[in-house]
Design a protein around this motif. Structure first.
Motif, PDB file in Angstrom:
ATOM      1  N   MET A   9      26.833  17.719 -43.270  1.00  0.00           N
ATOM      2  CA  MET A   9      25.432  18.058 -43.523  1.00  0.00           C
ATOM      3  C   MET A   9      24.744  18.485 -42.219  1.00  0.00           C
ATOM      4  O   MET A   9      24.660  17.709 -41.273  1.00  0.00           O
ATOM      5  N   PHE A  10      24.263  19.720 -42.167  1.00  0.00           N
ATOM      6  CA  PHE A  10      23.519  20.245 -41.016  1.00  0.00           C
ATOM      7  C   PHE A  10      24.341  20.251 -39.725  1.00  0.00           C
ATOM      8  O   PHE A  10      23.772  20.164 -38.627  1.00  0.00           O
ATOM      9  N   ASN A  11      25.666  20.337 -39.831  1.00  0.00           N
ATOM     10  CA  ASN A  11      26.519  20.256 -38.637  1.00  0.00           C
ATOM     11  C   ASN A  11      26.205  21.338 -37.620  1.00  0.00           C
ATOM     12  O   ASN A  11      26.146  21.079 -36.413  1.00  0.00           O
ATOM     13  N   ASN A  12      26.021  22.574 -38.103  1.00  0.00           N
ATOM     14  CA  ASN A  12      25.759  23.692 -37.187  1.00  0.00           C
ATOM     15  C   ASN A  12      24.458  23.487 -36.422  1.00  0.00           C
ATOM     16  O   ASN A  12      24.398  23.689 -35.200  1.00  0.00           O
ATOM     17  N   LEU A  13      23.415  23.080 -37.134  1.00  0.00           N
ATOM     18  CA  LEU A  13      22.117  22.861 -36.492  1.00  0.00           C
ATOM     19  C   LEU A  13      22.194  21.720 -35.491  1.00  0.00           C
ATOM     20  O   LEU A  13      21.679  21.831 -34.366  1.00  0.00           O
ATOM     21  N   SER A  14      22.839  20.630 -35.871  1.00  0.00           N
ATOM     22  CA  SER A  14      22.956  19.465 -34.983  1.00  0.00           C
ATOM     23  C   SER A  14      23.658  19.842 -33.687  1.00  0.00           C
ATOM     24  O   SER A  14      23.235  19.441 -32.591  1.00  0.00           O
ATOM     25  N   GLU A  15      24.727  20.619 -33.808  1.00  0.00           N
ATOM     26  CA  GLU A  15      25.500  21.008 -32.625  1.00  0.00           C
ATOM     27  C   GLU A  15      24.683  21.901 -31.694  1.00  0.00           C
ATOM     28  O   GLU A  15      24.696  21.729 -30.466  1.00  0.00           O
ATOM     29  N   LYS A  16      23.922  22.826 -32.270  1.00  0.00           N
ATOM     30  CA  LYS A  16      23.130  23.753 -31.454  1.00  0.00           C
ATOM     31  C   LYS A  16      21.950  23.046 -30.787  1.00  0.00           C
ATOM     32  O   LYS A  16      21.598  23.354 -29.644  1.00  0.00           O
ATOM     33  N   LEU A  17      21.358  22.104 -31.482  1.00  0.00           N
ATOM     34  CA  LEU A  17      20.267  21.337 -30.874  1.00  0.00           C
ATOM     35  C   LEU A  17      20.787  20.473 -29.729  1.00  0.00           C
ATOM     36  O   LEU A  17      20.132  20.334 -28.688  1.00  0.00           O
ATOM     37  N   ASP A  18      21.971  19.917 -29.911  1.00  0.00           N
ATOM     38  CA  ASP A  18      22.582  19.094 -28.865  1.00  0.00           C
ATOM     39  C   ASP A  18      22.813  19.926 -27.603  1.00  0.00           C
ATOM     40  O   ASP A  18      22.551  19.474 -26.480  1.00  0.00           O
ATOM     41  N   LYS A  19      23.274  21.153 -27.776  1.00  0.00           N
ATOM     42  CA  LYS A  19      23.486  22.056 -26.633  1.00  0.00           C
ATOM     43  C   LYS A  19      22.162  22.414 -25.962  1.00  0.00           C
ATOM     44  O   LYS A  19      22.085  22.530 -24.733  1.00  0.00           O
ATOM     45  N   ALA A  20      21.121  22.570 -26.774  1.00  0.00           N
ATOM     46  CA  ALA A  20      19.807  22.895 -26.218  1.00  0.00           C
ATOM     47  C   ALA A  20      19.285  21.773 -25.331  1.00  0.00           C
ATOM     48  O   ALA A  20      18.763  22.023 -24.228  1.00  0.00           O
ATOM     49  N   PHE A  21      19.455  20.538 -25.753  1.00  0.00           N
ATOM     50  CA  PHE A  21      18.963  19.397 -24.973  1.00  0.00           C
ATOM     51  C   PHE A  21      19.763  19.191 -23.685  1.00  0.00           C
ATOM     52  O   PHE A  21      19.276  18.568 -22.743  1.00  0.00           O
TER      53      PHE A  21
END
Length: 449
Positions: free
Chosen positions: A1-13
């Motif tokens: 669930m929401f794996n792509n978004l979670s991964e991209k937000l993690d990279k942003a932080f």
């Protein structure tokens, strides 16, 4: 669930990692990536832009606490804003009527009929309500039969009039039937329709006017992203529904609909569908969903699911067996069955903080236990109750009977032995409380190292 978004937000932080403080430059770089992640998740551009603007204003408007790193502070601000964007507080379903009437609406193929059954099951088992399902889809072939099948699955009566082609009169007659037979809740399943179909929209408006529902829910497929949001808005302009149901959320790697639909239609998300089984329904909690989007897991929901499968009497029997070193493979199999009832494995792993990131490249299937079950079922009753008698010769036979390798049987035996020792240790001071809290989760992740 929401794996792509979670991964991209993690990279942003990660852009803020190593920085001693938040500055206009480094926060701008981070939020540029956050905005890009939201857009990739199919969030409306204006919503994504406004979101990052609010986060930037709050981030630059406060000092970093001594206990927080800049990255941690920004994550907290992003989480708070996500919670607010998705509705803030949890929104319950209105069950004030006698009977309470819930009208289901949505596009064809959104999962409306299946969700009607899930909601009926939820209200029956969790709220102790006597529920009546009503078949008001007079257009789709086999729609009435489908609702009857769903009703049989969850043990709920279905009212239908196959020869009647007037949805309004079917709904009105169903309400009379419900009142005469002591039903607490009536769920009216209507035909799927497009907001641009004037005749169909007039029909559901007439049904709404005739039965005066306590709750009108709009069911939408979350995997359609921004299209789901636009459809919801078009329907709300015509029907003015009370809440949104997002189906197929377990297969949604983007999350655009969940994040932005509340902002567009100003109606809360009330329920989510998280799988194909009839118990795969959850109340929508904005704060828990924000945690999951940010990769923080959802321990509260995980424990709640475990408690639903928790049987105190069985737990007491299990504790006695552990204390006497009588814990066997039949007990182990029982624990596996309890875990399987909690939901699909990928969804469960996503609720464990950090597990989603650690296992992002690992494919976790719903039948993750099938090899273990095959090995156990290939054992004799005596072997399952007394694993210590399983020698090399027996292992060879068990492997052959289950279609697995001897090495896999050895691995299971080793893991079982380690788990038995751990459970024995948990019988000591402090351990019993942990056992009780975990309930149906005990021994639930065989094969994990």
């Amino acid at each position: 669930m929401f794996n792509n978004l979670s991964e991209k937000l993690d990279k942003a932080f990660h852009i803020l990692k190593g920085h001693g403080k938040i500055t206009e430059v480094n926060v701008a770089d981070t939020l540029k990536e956050v905005r890009r992640a939201l857009l990739d998740a199919d969030v409306n551009f204006k919503i994504a832009k406004d979101f990052t603007t609010r986060v930037k204003e709050k981030a630059l408007g406060q000092d970093v606490l001594t206990t927080l790193q800049p990255g941690q502070l920004l994550i907290k601000i992003v989480k708070d804003e996500l919670v607010e964007l998705m509705g803030g507080d949890v929104a319950g379903v209105n069950l004030s009527g006698n009977p309470s009437i819930i009208l289901m609406s949505g596009l064809q193929g959104s999962g409306k009929t299946t969700f009607s059954g899930k909601l009926a099951n939820f209200l029956k088992t969790k709220k102790n309500k006597k529920v009546l399902l009503v078949a008001c889809d007079i257009y789709r072939p086999a729609a009435i039969n489908q609702l009857h099948v769903v009703g049989d699955q969850v043990g709920v009566e279905v009212y239908s009039e196959p020869e009647n082609k007037n949805a309004v009169s079917i709904a009105e007659n169903a309400i009379k039937h419900a009142k005469a037979n002591g039903f607490n809740v009536v769920i009216v399943d209507t035909a799927g329709r497009l907001a641009v179909d004037e005749e169909m929209m007039i029909e559901i408006a007439n049904v709404h006017k005739a039965i005066q529902p306590n709750e009108t829910l709009f069911v939408v497929d979350s995997m359609t992203g921004q299209d789901a949001v636009n459809t919801a808005k078009a329907f709300n302009d015509r029907l003015n529904f009370d809440g949104v149901v997002l189906t197929k959320l377990d297969g949604d790697n983007r999350g655009g609909a969940a994040i932005s639909i509340k902002s567009v239609v100003n109606k809360p998300i009330k329920f989510i569908g998280t799988g194909e089984k009839m118990d795969a329904i959850d109340v929508f909690y904005p704060d828990r969903m924000a945690d999951r989007i940010l990769g923080m897991g959802d321990v509260v929901s995980l424990v709640e699911r475990a408690q639903q499968q928790y049987d105190e009497e069985e737990a007491r029997k299990l504790q006695k067996k552990i204390a006497k070193n009588e814990f066997g493979f039949d007990d182990f199999l029982s624990q596996i069955q309890q875990v399987k009832k909690m939901g699909n494995m990928k969804d469960l792993v996503g609720m464990i903080p950090g597990a989603g990131k650690a296992l992002k490249d690992v494919e976790i299937e719903d039948d993750a236990f099938k090899h273990i079950e095959a090995i156990i079922y290939s054992m004799t009753p005596q072997e399952r109750s007394k694993p210590t008698i399983i020698d090399v010769k027996r292992k060879t036979r068990i492997a052959k009977g289950s279609g697995r390798k001897v090495e896999e049987v050895n691995q299971l035996m080793k893991q079982f032995d380690q788990m038995s020792k751990m459970m024995k240790m948990m019988q000591g001071p402090g351990g019993k409380n942990l056992m009780k809290m975990m309930g149906g989760m005990k021994g639930g992740m065989p094969g994990m190292k």
